[in-house]
Design a protein around this motif. Sequence first.
Motif, PDB file in Angstrom:
ATOM      1  N   THR A  40       0.850  -1.196   0.000  1.00 21.15           N
ATOM      2  CA  THR A  40       0.000   0.000   0.000  1.00 21.15           C
ATOM      3  C   THR A  40       0.886   1.247   0.000  1.00 21.15           C
ATOM      4  OG1 THR A  40      -0.064   0.122   2.407  1.00 21.15           O
ATOM      5  CG2 THR A  40      -1.833  -1.096   1.369  1.00 21.15           C
ATOM      6  N   GLY A  41       0.311   2.340  -0.418  1.00 17.86           N
ATOM      7  CA  GLY A  41       1.061   3.597  -0.433  1.00 17.86           C
ATOM      8  C   GLY A  41       0.409   4.581  -1.365  1.00 17.86           C
ATOM      9  N   THR A  42       1.098   5.658  -1.675  1.00 22.37           N
ATOM     10  CA  THR A  42       0.551   6.600  -2.645  1.00 22.37           C
ATOM     11  C   THR A  42       0.555   5.904  -4.009  1.00 22.37           C
ATOM     12  OG1 THR A  42       2.724   7.488  -3.105  1.00 22.37           O
ATOM     13  CG2 THR A  42       1.452   8.627  -1.400  1.00 22.37           C
ATOM     14  N   SER A  43      -0.235   6.418  -4.926  1.00 19.80           N
ATOM     15  CA  SER A  43      -0.387   5.733  -6.217  1.00 19.80           C
ATOM     16  C   SER A  43       0.928   5.623  -6.983  1.00 19.80           C
ATOM     17  CB  SER A  43      -1.436   6.451  -7.063  1.00 19.80           C
ATOM     18  OG  SER A  43      -2.671   6.358  -6.405  1.00 19.80           O
ATOM     19  N   ASP A  44       1.917   6.406  -6.559  1.00 15.66           N
ATOM     20  CA  ASP A  44       3.239   6.315  -7.201  1.00 15.66           C
ATOM     21  C   ASP A  44       3.858   4.925  -7.067  1.00 15.66           C
ATOM     22  OD1 ASP A  44       3.097   8.884  -7.941  1.00 15.66           O
ATOM     23  OD2 ASP A  44       4.248   9.676  -6.236  1.00 15.66           O
ATOM     24  N   LEU A  45       3.401   4.190  -6.057  1.00 17.17           N
ATOM     25  CA  LEU A  45       3.988   2.858  -5.847  1.00 17.17           C
ATOM     26  C   LEU A  45       3.834   1.989  -7.084  1.00 17.17           C
ATOM     27  CD1 LEU A  45       2.189   0.014  -5.234  1.00 17.17           C
ATOM     28  CD2 LEU A  45       1.454   1.344  -3.303  1.00 17.17           C
ATOM     29  N   LEU A  46       2.812   2.314  -7.894  1.00 12.68           N
ATOM     30  CA  LEU A  46       2.595   1.513  -9.102  1.00 12.68           C
ATOM     31  C   LEU A  46       3.702   1.764 -10.139  1.00 12.68           C
ATOM     32  CD1 LEU A  46      -1.286   1.926  -9.377  1.00 12.68           C
ATOM     33  CD2 LEU A  46      -0.042  -0.095  -8.614  1.00 12.68           C
ATOM     34  N   HIS A  47       4.409   2.893  -9.990  1.00  9.81           N
ATOM     35  CA  HIS A  47       5.548   3.162 -10.877  1.00  9.81           C
ATOM     36  C   HIS A  47       6.771   2.361 -10.424  1.00  9.81           C
ATOM     37  CE1 HIS A  47       3.814   6.346 -13.266  1.00  9.81           C
ATOM     38  NE2 HIS A  47       3.363   6.934 -12.173  1.00  9.81           N
ATOM     39  N   SER A  48       6.943   2.296  -9.099  1.00  9.70           N
ATOM     40  CA  SER A  48       8.140   1.624  -8.587  1.00  9.70           C
ATOM     41  C   SER A  48       7.817   0.794  -7.343  1.00  9.70           C
ATOM     42  CB  SER A  48       9.201   2.669  -8.244  1.00  9.70           C
ATOM     43  OG  SER A  48       8.588   3.699  -7.467  1.00  9.70           O
ATOM     44  N   PRO A  49       7.148  -0.338  -7.534  1.00 10.37           N
ATOM     45  CA  PRO A  49       6.771  -1.152  -6.383  1.00 10.37           C
ATOM     46  C   PRO A  49       7.981  -1.770  -5.681  1.00 10.37           C
ATOM     47  CG  PRO A  49       6.291  -2.303  -8.420  1.00 10.37           C
ATOM     48  CD  PRO A  49       6.777  -0.957  -8.812  1.00 10.37           C
ATOM     49  N   VAL A  50       7.840  -1.967  -4.388  1.00  8.25           N
ATOM     50  CA  VAL A  50       8.916  -2.571  -3.603  1.00  8.25           C
ATOM     51  C   VAL A  50       8.802  -4.096  -3.680  1.00  8.25           C
ATOM     52  CG1 VAL A  50       9.888  -2.757  -1.265  1.00  8.25           C
ATOM     53  CG2 VAL A  50       8.891  -0.588  -2.051  1.00  8.25           C
ATOM     54  N   ASN A  51       7.556  -4.547  -3.595  1.00 10.30           N
ATOM     55  CA  ASN A  51       7.309  -5.994  -3.517  1.00 10.30           C
ATOM     56  C   ASN A  51       7.472  -6.676  -4.881  1.00 10.30           C
ATOM     57  OD1 ASN A  51       5.487  -8.476  -3.519  1.00 10.30           O
ATOM     58  ND2 ASN A  51       5.531  -7.916  -1.343  1.00 10.30           N
ATOM     59  N   GLU A  52       8.121  -7.826  -4.857  1.00 10.24           N
ATOM     60  CA  GLU A  52       8.393  -8.539  -6.111  1.00 10.24           C
ATOM     61  C   GLU A  52       7.110  -9.052  -6.785  1.00 10.24           C
ATOM     62  OE1 GLU A  52      11.182 -12.138  -7.738  1.00 10.24           O
ATOM     63  OE2 GLU A  52      11.404 -11.494  -5.658  1.00 10.24           O
ATOM     64  N   LYS A  53       6.169  -9.546  -5.924  1.00 11.70           N
ATOM     65  CA  LYS A  53       4.887 -10.054  -6.460  1.00 11.70           C
ATOM     66  C   LYS A  53       4.148  -8.935  -7.191  1.00 11.70           C
ATOM     67  CE  LYS A  53       3.837 -13.333  -2.755  1.00 11.70           C
ATOM     68  NZ  LYS A  53       2.980 -13.500  -1.577  1.00 11.70           N
ATOM     69  N   VAL A  54       4.212  -7.719  -6.615  1.00 14.62           N
ATOM     70  CA  VAL A  54       3.536  -6.576  -7.234  1.00 14.62           C
ATOM     71  C   VAL A  54       4.199  -6.252  -8.578  1.00 14.62           C
ATOM     72  CG1 VAL A  54       2.888  -4.138  -6.951  1.00 14.62           C
ATOM     73  CG2 VAL A  54       2.846  -5.676  -4.981  1.00 14.62           C
ATOM     74  N   ARG A  55       5.514  -6.350  -8.608  1.00 14.28           N
ATOM     75  CA  ARG A  55       6.227  -6.085  -9.882  1.00 14.28           C
ATOM     76  C   ARG A  55       5.767  -7.074 -10.956  1.00 14.28           C
ATOM     77  NH1 ARG A  55      10.890  -4.685  -6.739  1.00 14.28           N
ATOM     78  NH2 ARG A  55      11.771  -6.771  -6.909  1.00 14.28           N
ATOM     79  N   PHE A 112       2.903  -8.612 -11.028  1.00 11.62           N
ATOM     80  CA  PHE A 112       1.514  -8.278 -11.370  1.00 11.62           C
ATOM     81  C   PHE A 112       1.472  -7.109 -12.350  1.00 11.62           C
ATOM     82  CE2 PHE A 112      -2.058  -5.357 -10.276  1.00 11.62           C
ATOM     83  CZ  PHE A 112      -3.062  -6.069 -10.905  1.00 11.62           C
ATOM     84  N   LEU A 113       2.275  -6.080 -12.068  1.00 11.89           N
ATOM     85  CA  LEU A 113       2.263  -4.887 -12.924  1.00 11.89           C
ATOM     86  C   LEU A 113       2.791  -5.191 -14.325  1.00 11.89           C
ATOM     87  CD1 LEU A 113       3.400  -2.166 -10.361  1.00 11.89           C
ATOM     88  CD2 LEU A 113       1.100  -2.659 -11.153  1.00 11.89           C
ATOM     89  N   LYS A 114       3.667  -6.190 -14.399  1.00 16.00           N
ATOM     90  CA  LYS A 114       4.177  -6.583 -15.728  1.00 16.00           C
ATOM     91  C   LYS A 114       3.165  -7.467 -16.472  1.00 16.00           C
ATOM     92  CE  LYS A 114       9.081  -6.651 -14.561  1.00 16.00           C
ATOM     93  NZ  LYS A 114      10.133  -7.603 -14.126  1.00 16.00           N
ATOM     94  N   GLY A 115       2.047  -7.773 -15.797  1.00 15.70           N
ATOM     95  CA  GLY A 115       1.030  -8.603 -16.436  1.00 15.70           C
ATOM     96  C   GLY A 115       1.325 -10.086 -16.334  1.00 15.70           C
TER      97      GLY A 115
END
Lengths: 250, 243
Positions: B220-235, B237-240
């Motif tokens: 969780t965090g500001t929407s900027d996290l979607l540009h540079s996520p910390v969590n590997e799983k999120v990365r 997910f964002l890569k599809g």
Amino acid sequence: MSYVHLSIALIFVILPIILSKTLNLGLERDTMIAVVRSIVQLLAVGYILKFVFDSENMIYILLMVTVMIAAATQNAQKKGVSIQGITWKVTVTLVVIEVLTQSILLGFKITPPTAQYIIPISGMVIGNSMVLAILFLNRFTAEVETHQDVTELILSLGGTPKQAIHTQLITAIKSSMIPTIESQKTIGLVQLPGMMSGQIIAGADPMQAVQFQLLILFLLLTTASVTSAMLGYLSYPSLFNHRMQLLRGK
Amino acid sequence: MITDYKPAVNFNHINYSVDGIHILKNITESFPEGKITTLVGPSGAGKTTLLKLCNGLLSPDSGEIYIKGKSISSYEPVELRQLVGITLQSAPMINGSVLKNLALPLELQGRELIEKDAKNLLHDVGLEEEFLHRPIKDLSGGQRQKVSIARTLVNRPQILLLDEITSSLDRISQQEIEELIVKINQKYKTTIIWITHNLQQAMTVGNYTWVMMKGEVIETGTSDLLHSPVNEKVRHFLKGEVK
């Protein structure tokens, strides 16, 4: 009619069995079971009725009505297993219908308080009420399932469970009552009702038979409306919890 | 964890399961008051369940939810649902006119929606006044969705939950709804929690973001996290790479 004549009437059973075999319908076994069961059940009821009529004891009459209600409840509740406490809800509905109709009939001295009248009329009332309960429960459970999104929408907007289920409840009550009303519209034109036909065959005055048949039709109208409405209003609260949430298989 | 704002909704160790399957697992987070928070994540992450818990359509198996500092169980269900409005992705419309749909929330309270208020609501969601008496069946998907949001706004909710309301709309309608969400947030200071599959929307419209997967809040965090996520799983997910 003698037992010999009744045995000859078994021709009407042989014909469908031959037809089933010829057309490969595979219904021979079921037809035989149905025939044997109907003979055994009706003869047994015949002897029981004769015993009850002869004894003229109110306890036996009550016992027979209780058995009718228990059997009807057992049959109808199967259609509403998803509704909590459906067995007692159907039982209460059938008891209320029976007490209501018999109170009016006996209270106004429309029929005499004898087994000969109470048991057959109770049978017709409870039987009809059971069919109505099955029709209602079938439709109501289907409506609730299909329109779960509407129920949820109304709850989410701050509606009460009663408001959320209102349309589905009314649709189910109406649709279960329609067959009774519609069949009464064509009665006498398309078919003569079974009870009336039976009385006429047994030698009763046709006008007397018509009067009794009309009495039964009026009773069945009350039965239809009270069964559906009562069962509906008893059933819907069990679909929700105290937090006004729609209960689902959890 | 989002900690720099007063929470509108607070989840404290929330668990929810259906038929033994864990839908939400030990959720402890909060939605900031007066902000737009987007919920993103693959299908089956538990996002819709989370919204339904906030509106009281469901209750958690364990844990506590606080709405504006008060335990959710201390609210009367009707009061809670008026305070926390929800527009679901597949929200059904009532047969009849737009007005009939807008009048529904007040009708449930035995009150009437006056035409002037109905017109104001239409104006708020960017629809012309003449839509008021139009049959709902004649409306496009985007217009219906706007009516659906307007219907939820009739109760003047302080918290508005939106469940994938743009997923079946064309790009222009999507943009209109995005503008509408920002407008509602700014005009009424409404806290908005919005489930979206569109990451671009989450980045441009949302102030904060939760990324959820398999019943858990991953980041969780500001929407900027979607540009540079910390969590590997999120990365991933964002890569599809996670559907």
